[in-house]
Design an enzyme around this catalytic site. Structure first.
Site, PDB file in Angstrom:
ATOM      1  CE  LYS A  15      -2.049  -1.274   3.865  1.00 45.57           C
ATOM      2  NZ  LYS A  15      -1.328  -2.536   4.137  1.00 45.57           N
ATOM      3  NE  ARG A  90      -4.635  -1.205   9.753  1.00 48.97           N
ATOM      4  CZ  ARG A  90      -3.505  -0.798   9.178  1.00 48.97           C
ATOM      5  NH1 ARG A  90      -3.478   0.282   8.462  1.00 48.97           N
ATOM      6  NH2 ARG A  90      -2.418  -1.501   9.344  1.00 48.97           N
ATOM      7  NE  ARG A 171       2.006  -4.958  10.974  1.00 52.60           N
ATOM      8  CZ  ARG A 171       3.086  -4.841  10.200  1.00 52.60           C
ATOM      9  NH1 ARG A 171       4.252  -5.356  10.578  1.00 52.60           N
ATOM     10  NH2 ARG A 171       3.015  -4.219   9.056  1.00 52.60           N
TER      11      ARG A 171
HETATM   12  P1  AP5 Z   1       4.834  -1.649   1.846  1.00 48.89           P
HETATM   13  O1  AP5 Z   1       4.480  -0.727   0.714  1.00 48.89           O
HETATM   14  O2  AP5 Z   1       5.603  -1.070   2.984  1.00 48.89           O
HETATM   15  O3  AP5 Z   1       3.536  -2.425   2.353  1.00 48.89           O
HETATM   16  P2  AP5 Z   1       2.258  -1.911   3.131  1.00 48.89           P
HETATM   17  O4  AP5 Z   1       1.070  -2.593   2.556  1.00 48.89           O
HETATM   18  O5  AP5 Z   1       2.224  -0.405   3.152  1.00 48.89           O
HETATM   19  O6  AP5 Z   1       2.585  -2.539   4.535  1.00 48.89           O
HETATM   20  P3  AP5 Z   1       2.528  -1.981   6.011  1.00 48.89           P
HETATM   21  O7  AP5 Z   1       3.240  -2.983   6.849  1.00 48.89           O
HETATM   22  O8  AP5 Z   1       2.996  -0.556   6.090  1.00 48.89           O
HETATM   23  O9  AP5 Z   1       1.008  -2.051   6.272  1.00 48.89           O
HETATM   24  P4  AP5 Z   1       0.330  -2.099   7.606  1.00 48.89           P
HETATM   25  O10 AP5 Z   1      -1.042  -1.851   7.136  1.00 48.89           O
HETATM   26  O11 AP5 Z   1       0.523  -3.277   8.464  1.00 48.89           O
HETATM   27  O12 AP5 Z   1       1.097  -0.961   8.443  1.00 48.89           O
HETATM   28  P5  AP5 Z   1       0.714   0.538   8.780  1.00 48.89           P
HETATM   29  O13 AP5 Z   1       1.942   1.329   8.770  1.00 48.89           O
HETATM   30  O14 AP5 Z   1      -0.448   0.996   7.984  1.00 48.89           O
HETATM   31  O15 AP5 Z   1       5.629  -2.874   1.184  1.00 48.89           O
HETATM   32  C1  AP5 Z   1       6.166  -3.905   1.980  1.00 48.89           C
HETATM   33  C2  AP5 Z   1       7.527  -4.336   1.414  1.00 48.89           C
HETATM   34  O16 AP5 Z   1       7.365  -4.900   0.123  1.00 48.89           O
HETATM   35  C3  AP5 Z   1       8.518  -3.181   1.216  1.00 48.89           C
HETATM   36  O17 AP5 Z   1       9.808  -3.655   1.515  1.00 48.89           O
HETATM   37  C4  AP5 Z   1       8.408  -2.826  -0.274  1.00 48.89           C
HETATM   38  O18 AP5 Z   1       9.634  -2.321  -0.759  1.00 48.89           O
HETATM   39  C5  AP5 Z   1       8.082  -4.188  -0.882  1.00 48.89           C
HETATM   40  N1  AP5 Z   1       7.167  -4.120  -2.011  1.00 48.89           N
HETATM   41  C6  AP5 Z   1       5.935  -3.613  -1.999  1.00 48.89           C
HETATM   42  N2  AP5 Z   1       5.325  -3.764  -3.191  1.00 48.89           N
HETATM   43  C7  AP5 Z   1       6.235  -4.428  -3.958  1.00 48.89           C
HETATM   44  C8  AP5 Z   1       6.194  -4.927  -5.282  1.00 48.89           C
HETATM   45  N3  AP5 Z   1       5.105  -4.839  -6.049  1.00 48.89           N
HETATM   46  N4  AP5 Z   1       7.275  -5.568  -5.748  1.00 48.89           N
HETATM   47  C9  AP5 Z   1       8.339  -5.718  -4.987  1.00 48.89           C
HETATM   48  N5  AP5 Z   1       8.460  -5.290  -3.711  1.00 48.89           N
HETATM   49  C10 AP5 Z   1       7.389  -4.642  -3.204  1.00 48.89           C
HETATM   50  O19 AP5 Z   1       0.184   0.359  10.292  1.00 48.89           O
HETATM   51  C11 AP5 Z   1       1.051   0.089  11.371  1.00 48.89           C
HETATM   52  C12 AP5 Z   1       0.258   0.051  12.665  1.00 48.89           C
HETATM   53  O20 AP5 Z   1      -0.371   1.339  12.885  1.00 48.89           O
HETATM   54  C13 AP5 Z   1      -0.910  -0.940  12.704  1.00 48.89           C
HETATM   55  O21 AP5 Z   1      -0.492  -2.216  13.113  1.00 48.89           O
HETATM   56  C14 AP5 Z   1      -1.846  -0.267  13.723  1.00 48.89           C
HETATM   57  O22 AP5 Z   1      -1.405  -0.496  15.037  1.00 48.89           O
HETATM   58  C15 AP5 Z   1      -1.695   1.197  13.419  1.00 48.89           C
HETATM   59  N6  AP5 Z   1      -2.659   1.700  12.431  1.00 48.89           N
HETATM   60  C16 AP5 Z   1      -2.387   2.175  11.191  1.00 48.89           C
HETATM   61  N7  AP5 Z   1      -3.503   2.567  10.568  1.00 48.89           N
HETATM   62  C17 AP5 Z   1      -4.531   2.316  11.432  1.00 48.89           C
HETATM   63  C18 AP5 Z   1      -5.931   2.491  11.348  1.00 48.89           C
HETATM   64  N8  AP5 Z   1      -6.524   2.993  10.244  1.00 48.89           N
HETATM   65  N9  AP5 Z   1      -6.678   2.128  12.419  1.00 48.89           N
HETATM   66  C19 AP5 Z   1      -6.110   1.637  13.534  1.00 48.89           C
HETATM   67  N10 AP5 Z   1      -4.787   1.434  13.673  1.00 48.89           N
HETATM   68  C20 AP5 Z   1      -3.999   1.780  12.624  1.00 48.89           C
END
Ligand code: AP5
Length: 214
Positions: A15, A90, A171
């Site tokens: 994402k 979410r 997660r």
């Molecule tokens: P990346 O783009 O970082 O993936 P992502 O889907 O953004 O993953 P996240 O781990 O950031 O998502 P998340 O939803 O768990 O975490 P968030 O920060 O929102 O890609 C991952 C890897 O793959 C990278 O190394 C990238 O380079 C590689 N990659 C990606 N696409 C690729 C491709 N096509 N080809 C090759 N490589 C690729 O949330 C963290 C915490 O915050 C949550 O656990 C929660 O506690 C809190 N939180 C956040 N939002 C909320 C909400 N709305 N409500 C409540 N709590 C929340």
């Protein structure tokens, strides 16, 4: 009329990576609830302090904290044309809050980036992020030019605290229980598009650009 692209999907589906790249070409800001929470945590704000305990355990931060944060962000002039949303909504309550912000004529599209758990655990264990600007890397697929350093700002690349296997699995479970129901929610409104999150980045981006056509 505002353009709203919602990126839905499990942790590690891409994402943030996809959202960042699309933001450049679509000229829309990327609003990431995870990044905003981490910023608050770094600055030691009240919201950040409250959120810390949930984020460390891989649980969702309470709706009221996240909703207030996103409402504030979306009301900024930078979001006047719309935004790309990463990690929000979410929960059903978050989705309903967002519905309340949409106006008649807004163009809303939801892209669900799909990938399976084992693939995601493996991918996330190789993720690194810049300590300075937050740019996302992958040790194998999207490595930096200089090992350990950000191509954009020269900042140090670090592993996120919640990218340990045990926390990643938690997660993923939370995602399945709390967030996956939104697939049906948006599916019923005919705004949902399913795109593989485990393909080559350029293919994923091309497919989303074909769907979005902005
Ligand atoms: P990346 O783009 O970082 O993936 P992502 O889907 O953004 O993953 P996240 O781990 O950031 O998502 P998340 O939803 O768990 O975490 P968030 O920060 O929102 O890609 C991952 C890897 O793959 C990278 O190394 C990238 O380079 C590689 N990659 C990606 N696409 C690729 C491709 N096509 N080809 C090759 N490589 C690729 O949330 C963290 C915490 O915050 C949550 O656990 C929660 O506690 C809190 N939180 C956040 N939002 C909320 C909400 N709305 N409500 C409540 N709590 C929340």
């Amino acid at each position: 009329m505002k353009k709203r692209l919602i990126l839905l999907g499990p942790p590690g589906a891409g994402k943030g990576t996809v959202g960042g790249r699309l933001g450049e070409t679509l000229e829309l800001p990327l609003v990431s609830s995870g990044d905003l929470l981490r910023e608050n945590l770094k600055k030691g704000t009240e919201a950040g302090i409250k959120a810390k305990q949930y984020m460390e355990k891989g649980e969702l931060v309470p709706d009221e904290i996240v909703i207030a944060m996103i409402e504030e962000e979306l009301s900024k002039p930078s979001c006047d044309r719309g935004a790309i949303l990463d990690g929000f909504p979410r929960t059903l309550s978050q989705a309903q809050m967002l519905d309340g912000l949409f106006e008649c004529g807004d163009d809303v599209k939801v892209v669900y980036l799909k990938a399976d758990d084992d693939f995601l655990v493996n991918r996330l264990s190789k993720r690194r992020v810049c300590d300075g600007c937050g740019k996302i890397y992958h040790l194998v697929n999207l490595p930096p030019e200089k090992e350990g350093l950000c191509d954009v700002c020269g900042g140090k690349l670090v592993q996120r605290n919640d990218d340990r296997e045990e926390i990643i699995r938690r997660r993923l479970n939370v995602y399945r229980k709390m967030t996956a129901p939104l697939i049906e929610y948006y599916g019923k409104r005919n705004v949902l598009h399913i795109v593989p999150g485990d393909g080559k980045l350029e293919d994923t981006l091309d497919e989303i650009r074909r769907i979005v056509k902005w």
